[in-house]
Design an enzyme around this catalytic site. Structure first.
Site, mmCIF file in Angstrom:
data_model
loop_
_atom_site.group_PDB
_atom_site.id
_atom_site.type_symbol
_atom_site.label_atom_id
_atom_site.label_comp_id
_atom_site.label_asym_id
_atom_site.label_seq_id
_atom_site.Cartn_x
_atom_site.Cartn_y
_atom_site.Cartn_z
ATOM 1 N N THR A 85 -12.855 -13.828 21.825
ATOM 2 C CA THR A 85 -11.744 -14.779 21.834
ATOM 3 C C THR A 85 -10.738 -14.286 22.865
ATOM 4 O O THR A 85 -10.069 -13.272 22.640
ATOM 5 C CB THR A 85 -11.074 -14.839 20.445
ATOM 6 N N LYS B 88 -11.449 -22.750 20.802
ATOM 7 C CA LYS B 88 -11.468 -21.609 19.868
ATOM 8 C C LYS B 88 -10.040 -21.255 19.425
ATOM 9 O O LYS B 88 -9.782 -21.014 18.245
ATOM 10 C CB LYS B 88 -12.153 -20.413 20.549
ATOM 11 N N LYS C 290 -3.326 -10.724 18.063
ATOM 12 C CA LYS C 290 -3.783 -10.993 19.446
ATOM 13 C C LYS C 290 -4.015 -12.491 19.641
ATOM 14 O O LYS C 290 -3.571 -13.086 20.614
ATOM 15 C CB LYS C 290 -5.072 -10.193 19.682
HETATM 16 N N1 LIG Z 1 -14.372 -10.454 13.167
HETATM 17 C C1 LIG Z 1 -14.327 -11.770 13.116
HETATM 18 O O1 LIG Z 1 -14.290 -12.374 12.029
HETATM 19 C C2 LIG Z 1 -14.343 -12.571 14.392
HETATM 20 C C3 LIG Z 1 -14.714 -13.925 14.312
HETATM 21 C C4 LIG Z 1 -14.754 -14.680 15.482
HETATM 22 C C5 LIG Z 1 -14.389 -14.113 16.699
HETATM 23 N N2 LIG Z 1 -14.009 -12.790 16.742
HETATM 24 C C6 LIG Z 1 -13.655 -12.226 18.063
HETATM 25 O O2 LIG Z 1 -14.752 -11.436 18.479
HETATM 26 C C7 LIG Z 1 -14.287 -10.322 19.267
HETATM 27 C C8 LIG Z 1 -14.797 -9.023 18.650
HETATM 28 O O3 LIG Z 1 -14.273 -8.932 17.327
HETATM 29 P P1 LIG Z 1 -14.806 -7.853 16.269
HETATM 30 O O4 LIG Z 1 -14.287 -8.262 14.932
HETATM 31 O O5 LIG Z 1 -16.259 -7.617 16.477
HETATM 32 O O6 LIG Z 1 -13.978 -6.574 16.761
HETATM 33 P P2 LIG Z 1 -14.282 -5.011 16.463
HETATM 34 O O7 LIG Z 1 -15.102 -4.837 15.255
HETATM 35 O O8 LIG Z 1 -12.950 -4.354 16.549
HETATM 36 O O9 LIG Z 1 -15.176 -4.591 17.740
HETATM 37 C C9 LIG Z 1 -14.618 -4.554 19.006
HETATM 38 C C10 LIG Z 1 -15.680 -4.178 20.018
HETATM 39 O O10 LIG Z 1 -15.050 -4.127 21.310
HETATM 40 C C11 LIG Z 1 -15.274 -2.820 21.888
HETATM 41 N N3 LIG Z 1 -14.131 -2.461 22.706
HETATM 42 C C12 LIG Z 1 -12.829 -2.497 22.363
HETATM 43 N N4 LIG Z 1 -12.041 -2.100 23.402
HETATM 44 C C13 LIG Z 1 -12.901 -1.818 24.422
HETATM 45 C C14 LIG Z 1 -12.714 -1.375 25.752
HETATM 46 N N5 LIG Z 1 -11.492 -1.144 26.242
HETATM 47 N N6 LIG Z 1 -13.816 -1.190 26.520
HETATM 48 C C15 LIG Z 1 -15.056 -1.416 26.026
HETATM 49 N N7 LIG Z 1 -15.304 -1.849 24.762
HETATM 50 C C16 LIG Z 1 -14.226 -2.048 23.985
HETATM 51 C C17 LIG Z 1 -15.437 -1.914 20.694
HETATM 52 O O11 LIG Z 1 -16.067 -0.723 21.079
HETATM 53 P P3 LIG Z 1 -15.950 0.610 20.146
HETATM 54 O O12 LIG Z 1 -17.024 0.473 19.101
HETATM 55 O O13 LIG Z 1 -16.170 1.725 21.084
HETATM 56 O O14 LIG Z 1 -14.552 0.615 19.555
HETATM 57 C C18 LIG Z 1 -16.294 -2.792 19.786
HETATM 58 O O15 LIG Z 1 -17.622 -2.815 20.228
HETATM 59 C C19 LIG Z 1 -12.766 -10.456 19.333
HETATM 60 O O16 LIG Z 1 -12.393 -11.124 20.504
HETATM 61 C C20 LIG Z 1 -12.449 -11.312 18.096
HETATM 62 O O17 LIG Z 1 -11.231 -12.011 18.254
HETATM 63 C C21 LIG Z 1 -14.000 -12.013 15.627
#
Ligand SMILES: NC(=O)c1ccc[n+]([C@@H]2O[C@H](COP(=O)([O-])OP(=O)(O)OC[C@H]3O[C@@H](n4cnc5c(N)ncnc54)[C@H](OP(=O)(O)O)[C@@H]3O)[C@@H](O)[C@H]2O)c1
Length: 297
Positions: free
Chosen positions: A97, A173, A242
């Site tokens: 997102t 989104k 965010k």
């Molecule tokens: N969770 C939900 O319900 C949901 C639903 C729809 C959309 N989203 C969207 O999907 C995306 C991911 O969400 P998530 O819940 O999966 O987040 P998350 O569990 O916090 O995972 C974040 C991912 O991004 C990586 N990352 C963060 N900063 C980075 C950087 N500077 N360089 C390289 N990799 C980096 C992390 O790596 P590390 O493992 O090394 O930290 C991890 O693989 C976001 O944009 C969120 O808004 C989430």
């Protein structure tokens, strides 16, 4: 034959997405900043790549699912970034997102490199991703989206195609996440309202959701709030903040006042300031309980 695929970003969402692609038979390469998170997938048959560039070089379709705009920029154009390594006409499917303006800028950068950019943000939580029941909002050049359909179908229950300009998918989104933020704010206020009157919040949720909304989204998020089930987070409060920022920035650029988004932003910011950014975003209800003099967990 299924395309060679790479997934970069194996967090709460990226890990189940990658697993479903592997199970659907796609030859899969994975990369994550923290290598340990890839180990279960490597044990299940995925190849490990040491960098986004190494992952990009091995795939025709590269899915990214990292936290935010700056993480996506780093993965694309940082040291050992993906962009320079992509084969001609390879497709980057960006599922994070992010701001619509980021999608537009990255689409141009990919075009200059002879690669293609498809924005495909998703609705659904990690458990929805595990069940391959996400809802994908896809935008990009028609043939590129067409090529990605088998992959997108392997992880979703529905795909909305919203045009050729990738930024449109991110706008839709953000519109959806704004509705979710407004719902969380409204539920949090109602729960403080009825709790202060000495009533059972879960019973009130069931009555009102049954009478008015019949929404599994209201039910699931309301139950989390009532039970205080904020950890582990499905979607972190800090990521909700965010998204509120992204909505406000896009609304500002379009010249559209969105006062509800401002309210949700301030309450999420309060949650983060209280050290609750790592909790599920439904914990914003605790900010509203506290404001009503009910204390907080
Ligand atoms: N969770 C939900 O319900 C949901 C639903 C729809 C959309 N989203 C969207 O999907 C995306 C991911 O969400 P998530 O819940 O999966 O987040 P998350 O569990 O916090 O995972 C974040 C991912 O991004 C990586 N990352 C963060 N900063 C980075 C950087 N500077 N360089 C390289 N990799 C980096 C992390 O790596 P590390 O493992 O090394 O930290 C991890 O693989 C976001 O944009 C969120 O808004 C989430």
């Amino acid at each position: 034959m299924l395309e060679r695929v790479a997934v970069i970003g194996l967090g709460n969402m990226g890990l189940p997405i990658a697993r479903n692609l592997l199970r659907a038979g796609f030859p899969l390469t994975v990369h994550n900043r923290t290598k340990a998170k890839a180990e279960p997938l490597v044990a299940e048959g995925a190849a490990w790549a040491e960098s986004p560039a190494a992952a990009g070089a091995r795939a025709r379709i590269v899915v990214t699912m990292v936290s935010d705009d700056s993480a996506l920029d780093g993965v694309v154009s940082g040291e050992h970034g993906l962009l320079g390594a992509l084969e001609r006409d390879a497709i980057h499917v960006a599922m994070s997102t992010v701001e619509p303006a980021t999608a537009r800028r990255l689409a141009d950068a990919h075009h200059r490199h002879g690669a293609r950019y498809v924005a495909a943000p998703v609705f659904g939580r990690p458990e929805t991703a595990e069940q391959a029941k996400l809802w994908v909002i896809a935008a990009g050049a028609g043939d590129a989206v067409e090529t990605c359909l088998p992959l997108l179908k392997a992880l979703s229950r529905g795909i909305s195609r919203v045009g050729e300009d990738p930024s449109r998918a991110n706008l839709v989104k953000l519109a959806g996440n704004f509705l979710l933020l407004a719902m969380l704010e409204a539920l949090g206020e109602v729960f403080a309202f009825v709790e202060k009157a000495g009533m059972n919040r879960l019973e009130v949720l069931e009555t009102l959701n049954g009478a008015l909304f019949a929404s599994p989204v209201y039910q699931a998020n309301g139950e989390r709030m009532c039970r205080g089930a904020f950890s582990p987070a499905g979607f972190q409060l800090a990521l909700g903040l965010k998204d509120a920022r992204l909505v406000l920035r896009a609304a500002d650029q379009l010249g559209v006042p969105m006062p509800l988004a401002g309210l949700a932003h301030d309450h999420l910011l309060t949650g983060v300031a209280r050290g609750q950014g790592h909790l599920d975003w439904t914990a914003v209800a605790e900010v509203l309980r506290d404001a009503a003099g009910l204390g907080s967990r």
